[in-house]
Design a protein around this motif. Structure first.
Motif, PDB file in Angstrom:
ATOM      1  N   ALA A  29       0.993  -1.240   0.147  1.00 29.01           N
ATOM      2  CA  ALA A  29       0.495  -0.346  -0.096  1.00 29.01           C
ATOM      3  C   ALA A  29       0.460   1.846   0.478  1.00 29.01           C
ATOM      4  O   ALA A  29       0.698   2.050  -0.917  1.00 29.01           O
ATOM      5  CB  ALA A  29      -0.954   0.373   1.340  1.00 29.01           C
ATOM      6  N   ALA A  30       1.468   1.365   0.670  1.00 27.28           N
ATOM      7  CA  ALA A  30       2.775   2.610   0.767  1.00 27.28           C
ATOM      8  C   ALA A  30       3.632   2.629  -0.367  1.00 27.28           C
ATOM      9  O   ALA A  30       3.874   3.532  -1.086  1.00 27.28           O
ATOM     10  CB  ALA A  30       3.829   2.493   2.069  1.00 27.28           C
ATOM     11  N   GLN A  31       4.176   1.544  -1.197  1.00 32.70           N
ATOM     12  CA  GLN A  31       4.967   1.787  -2.215  1.00 32.70           C
ATOM     13  C   GLN A  31       3.605   2.048  -3.087  1.00 32.70           C
ATOM     14  O   GLN A  31       4.171   2.651  -4.071  1.00 32.70           O
ATOM     15  CB  GLN A  31       5.021   0.038  -2.845  1.00 32.70           C
ATOM     16  CG  GLN A  31       6.625  -0.301  -2.330  1.00 32.70           C
ATOM     17  CD  GLN A  31       7.964   1.038  -1.862  1.00 32.70           C
ATOM     18  OE1 GLN A  31       8.071   1.693  -2.693  1.00 32.70           O
ATOM     19  NE2 GLN A  31       7.726   1.486  -0.942  1.00 32.70           N
ATOM     20  N   LYS A  32       2.608   1.512  -3.115  1.00 35.63           N
ATOM     21  CA  LYS A  32       1.811   1.884  -4.110  1.00 35.63           C
ATOM     22  C   LYS A  32       1.167   3.737  -4.075  1.00 35.63           C
ATOM     23  O   LYS A  32       1.519   4.279  -5.264  1.00 35.63           O
ATOM     24  CB  LYS A  32       0.549   1.131  -4.549  1.00 35.63           C
ATOM     25  CG  LYS A  32      -0.967   1.416  -5.238  1.00 35.63           C
ATOM     26  CD  LYS A  32      -1.948   0.851  -5.573  1.00 35.63           C
ATOM     27  CE  LYS A  32      -3.012   1.156  -6.259  1.00 35.63           C
ATOM     28  NZ  LYS A  32      -4.023   0.960  -6.248  1.00 35.63           N
ATOM     29  N   ALA A  33       1.363   4.081  -2.995  1.00 35.01           N
ATOM     30  CA  ALA A  33       0.799   5.529  -2.918  1.00 35.01           C
ATOM     31  C   ALA A  33       1.494   6.408  -2.508  1.00 35.01           C
ATOM     32  O   ALA A  33       1.498   7.704  -2.672  1.00 35.01           O
ATOM     33  CB  ALA A  33       0.324   5.484  -1.495  1.00 35.01           C
ATOM     34  N   LYS A  34       2.996   5.485  -2.228  1.00 34.19           N
ATOM     35  CA  LYS A  34       4.689   6.482  -2.527  1.00 34.19           C
ATOM     36  C   LYS A  34       4.060   7.633  -1.420  1.00 34.19           C
ATOM     37  O   LYS A  34       5.035   8.728  -1.544  1.00 34.19           O
ATOM     38  CB  LYS A  34       5.020   7.166  -3.784  1.00 34.19           C
ATOM     39  CG  LYS A  34       5.070   6.729  -4.521  1.00 34.19           C
ATOM     40  CD  LYS A  34       5.994   7.160  -6.398  1.00 34.19           C
ATOM     41  CE  LYS A  34       6.133   5.884  -6.948  1.00 34.19           C
ATOM     42  NZ  LYS A  34       4.582   5.100  -7.237  1.00 34.19           N
ATOM     43  N   VAL A  72       4.503  10.920  11.437  1.00 31.89           N
ATOM     44  CA  VAL A  72       4.688  11.233  10.120  1.00 31.89           C
ATOM     45  C   VAL A  72       5.164  10.819   9.435  1.00 31.89           C
ATOM     46  O   VAL A  72       5.066   9.498   9.376  1.00 31.89           O
ATOM     47  CB  VAL A  72       7.055  11.185  11.134  1.00 31.89           C
ATOM     48  CG1 VAL A  72       7.825  12.182   9.249  1.00 31.89           C
ATOM     49  CG2 VAL A  72       7.733  12.636  12.318  1.00 31.89           C
ATOM     50  N   GLU A  73       5.012  12.247   8.474  1.00 28.62           N
ATOM     51  CA  GLU A  73       4.170  11.221   7.064  1.00 28.62           C
ATOM     52  C   GLU A  73       5.889  11.427   5.989  1.00 28.62           C
ATOM     53  O   GLU A  73       6.380  12.896   6.438  1.00 28.62           O
ATOM     54  CB  GLU A  73       3.386  11.829   6.661  1.00 28.62           C
ATOM     55  CG  GLU A  73       1.559  11.900   7.125  1.00 28.62           C
ATOM     56  CD  GLU A  73       1.175  13.177   6.335  1.00 28.62           C
ATOM     57  OE1 GLU A  73       0.158  12.332   5.566  1.00 28.62           O
ATOM     58  OE2 GLU A  73       0.848  14.002   6.581  1.00 28.62           O
ATOM     59  N   LEU A  74       5.630  10.114   5.063  1.00 29.37           N
ATOM     60  CA  LEU A  74       6.683  10.161   4.401  1.00 29.37           C
ATOM     61  C   LEU A  74       5.689   9.776   2.899  1.00 29.37           C
ATOM     62  O   LEU A  74       5.231   9.678   2.904  1.00 29.37           O
ATOM     63  CB  LEU A  74       7.460   9.195   4.351  1.00 29.37           C
ATOM     64  CG  LEU A  74       8.672   8.896   5.773  1.00 29.37           C
ATOM     65  CD1 LEU A  74       8.995   7.239   5.942  1.00 29.37           C
ATOM     66  CD2 LEU A  74       9.089  10.073   6.169  1.00 29.37           C
ATOM     67  N   PHE A  75       6.742  10.985   2.292  1.00 29.10           N
ATOM     68  CA  PHE A  75       6.065  11.054   0.297  1.00 29.10           C
ATOM     69  C   PHE A  75       7.351  10.794  -0.319  1.00 29.10           C
ATOM     70  O   PHE A  75       9.238  11.485  -0.169  1.00 29.10           O
ATOM     71  CB  PHE A  75       5.686  12.476   0.167  1.00 29.10           C
ATOM     72  CG  PHE A  75       4.505  12.962   1.173  1.00 29.10           C
ATOM     73  CD1 PHE A  75       3.382  12.199   0.899  1.00 29.10           C
ATOM     74  CD2 PHE A  75       4.434  13.597   2.469  1.00 29.10           C
ATOM     75  CE1 PHE A  75       2.078  12.809   1.513  1.00 29.10           C
ATOM     76  CE2 PHE A  75       3.993  13.982   3.242  1.00 29.10           C
ATOM     77  CZ  PHE A  75       2.300  13.143   2.680  1.00 29.10           C
ATOM     78  N   TRP A  76       7.510  10.213  -1.222  1.00 29.77           N
ATOM     79  CA  TRP A  76       8.586  10.018  -2.052  1.00 29.77           C
ATOM     80  C   TRP A  76       8.257  10.108  -3.561  1.00 29.77           C
ATOM     81  O   TRP A  76       7.107   9.806  -4.005  1.00 29.77           O
ATOM     82  CB  TRP A  76       9.382   8.920  -1.561  1.00 29.77           C
ATOM     83  CG  TRP A  76       9.099   7.583  -1.908  1.00 29.77           C
ATOM     84  CD1 TRP A  76       8.951   6.188  -2.848  1.00 29.77           C
ATOM     85  CD2 TRP A  76       7.778   7.117  -0.732  1.00 29.77           C
ATOM     86  NE1 TRP A  76       7.933   5.526  -2.663  1.00 29.77           N
ATOM     87  CE2 TRP A  76       6.861   6.020  -1.062  1.00 29.77           C
ATOM     88  CE3 TRP A  76       7.267   7.371   0.241  1.00 29.77           C
ATOM     89  CZ2 TRP A  76       6.693   5.000  -0.658  1.00 29.77           C
ATOM     90  CZ3 TRP A  76       6.614   6.446   0.832  1.00 29.77           C
ATOM     91  CH2 TRP A  76       6.577   5.249   0.741  1.00 29.77           C
ATOM     92  N   VAL A  77       8.859  10.332  -4.710  1.00 30.88           N
ATOM     93  CA  VAL A  77       9.587  10.199  -5.585  1.00 30.88           C
ATOM     94  C   VAL A  77       9.859   9.006  -5.972  1.00 30.88           C
ATOM     95  O   VAL A  77      11.008   9.274  -5.738  1.00 30.88           O
ATOM     96  CB  VAL A  77       8.585  11.635  -6.478  1.00 30.88           C
ATOM     97  CG1 VAL A  77       7.693  12.103  -6.054  1.00 30.88           C
ATOM     98  CG2 VAL A  77      10.701  12.629  -6.200  1.00 30.88           C
TER      99      VAL A  77
END
Length: 82
Positions: A29-34, A72-77
């Protein structure tokens, strides 16, 4: 001659926390949403938490956003390959 019993190395709190966070980040789920939402558990040392967040924040293409609730929220591209 008897071999000395090998005692397994007990992971440090930093290592345990790192493994937990890695599992969250690597979830489908995290990988899909990044995106991943992290919280420090009550028994985890604040120093280890701060160190991990600092190291994550130094990673290219990752944004660390601190929430009012302590999470903490992590966002990545993922950069496109040339």
């Amino acid at each position: 001659m008897a071999k000395a019993a090998l005692t397994p190395k007990v992971p440090s709190p930093y290592e345990v926390m790192g493994a937990r966070i890695q599992k969250i980040i690597n979830s489908p789920a995290a990988q899909k949403a990044k995106h991943a939402l992290l919280h420090r558990l009550p028994d985890e040392p604040e120093a280890a938490w701060a160190q991990i967040l600092e190291e994550i924040g130094e990673t290219d293409n990752v944004t660390v956003a601190h929430r009012d609730d302590g999470g903490v929220e992590l966002f990545w591209v993922v950069p496109k390959e040339d």
